[in-house]
Design an enzyme around this catalytic site. Structure first.
Site, PDB file in Angstrom:
ATOM      1  N   CYS B  12     105.651 155.643 -47.669  1.00 56.34           N
ATOM      2  CA  CYS B  12     105.121 154.968 -48.855  1.00 56.34           C
ATOM      3  C   CYS B  12     103.595 155.153 -48.918  1.00 56.34           C
ATOM      4  O   CYS B  12     102.972 155.549 -47.932  1.00 56.34           O
ATOM      5  CB  CYS B  12     105.468 153.486 -48.791  1.00 56.34           C
ATOM      6  SG  CYS B  12     104.753 152.650 -47.384  1.00 56.34           S
ATOM      7  N   CYS B  15     101.684 153.563 -46.095  1.00 57.01           N
ATOM      8  CA  CYS B  15     101.825 154.273 -44.816  1.00 57.01           C
ATOM      9  C   CYS B  15     100.884 155.472 -44.781  1.00 57.01           C
ATOM     10  O   CYS B  15     100.247 155.752 -43.759  1.00 57.01           O
ATOM     11  CB  CYS B  15     103.267 154.737 -44.621  1.00 57.01           C
ATOM     12  SG  CYS B  15     104.472 153.411 -44.768  1.00 57.01           S
TER      13      CYS B  15
END
Lengths: 151, 79
Positions: B12, B15
């Site tokens: 994501c 991240c």
């Protein structure tokens, strides 16, 4: 779909079977999400993922449990967490595709389904078009489907 | 000894930001580190990851469920 071998995954149709057999649904979505749209089943508990580490021990160890969320990702991690903490992997499973697919299948919910973005054609769990009359049959329109071989 | 850093998450934006912050923090501190980005769900579950991203330094989860900024990571690396 994410590939892993730790947690057994079942589709919404098989989840319905588990629910009828008395399984507990564990919804790990945050409270704001649940307030908008909730699963309408007899046995359900909401433990948001953000609080899961502090509250997972409230979950019974000897009961069938289906972990659920919006699309199946968060609940998969929660199911893995439980199994890593000694929960029986035959009793704890994840419902893949989450409440999004549950709604697409026409299964009962409380709240406004508009809160779930549904912009794709409703498909079965084998990418087949859903037969609304499928009922309790297997998730792949296969009457022989069992809890153990759900697609 | 080389510091082992892992960033765990499904890929994501948060991240990715954490991973990039780690790389910047390493550059700025000049420490000798090996960085791994772990997106595989099975590996993440082995680490009992619930909320992502997770930042691990030498196998210890030091930040869970949020983006760590560069200064915070630098401080963690200097400890």
């Amino acid at each position: 779909m994410e590939t892993q071998n730790l947690v057994k995954e079942i589709c919404p149709t098989t989840t319905q079977k588990w629910v009828k057999e008395g399984a507990l649904l564990v919804d790990v979505r945050e409270k704001e999400e649940v307030d908008l749209l909730a699963f309408d089943v007899p046995n359900i508990v909401n433990i948001p993922l953000s609080e899961f580490e502090d509250h997972f021990q409230e979950l019974p160890k000897n009961q069938q449990m289906v972990m659920v969320c919006k699309s199946g990702g968060r609940s998969l991690r929660a199911a893995g967490f439980l199994i890593n903490h000694g929960y029986n992997p035959t009793l704890v499973v994840n419902m893949h595709h989450g409440i999004v697919r549950w709604v697409q299948k026409g299964f009962p919910v409380k709240g406004n389904t508009a809160s779930i973005i549904i912009n794709e054609q409703a498909t079965g769990c084998c990418d087949t078009i859903i037969d609304a009359t499928q009922g309790d049959n297997g998730c792949c329109n296969n009457n022989n489907s069992t809890n153990n071989n759900c697609c | 000894m080389k510091t082992n850093i892992k960033v765990l998450g499904p890929g994501c934006p948060k991240c990715k930001t954490t991973y990039n912050n780690v790389l910047d923090a390493i550059k700025q501190t000049g420490i000798d580190a090996e960085v791994q980005k772990i997106e595989d769900i099975e590996t993440m579950m082995q680490y009992n990851v619930l909320t992502t991203p997770v930042l691990m330094i030498n196998e210890v989860a030091v930040v869970k469920g949020r983006v760590a900024d560069i200064n915070e990571i630098k401080q963690l690396l200097m400890q």
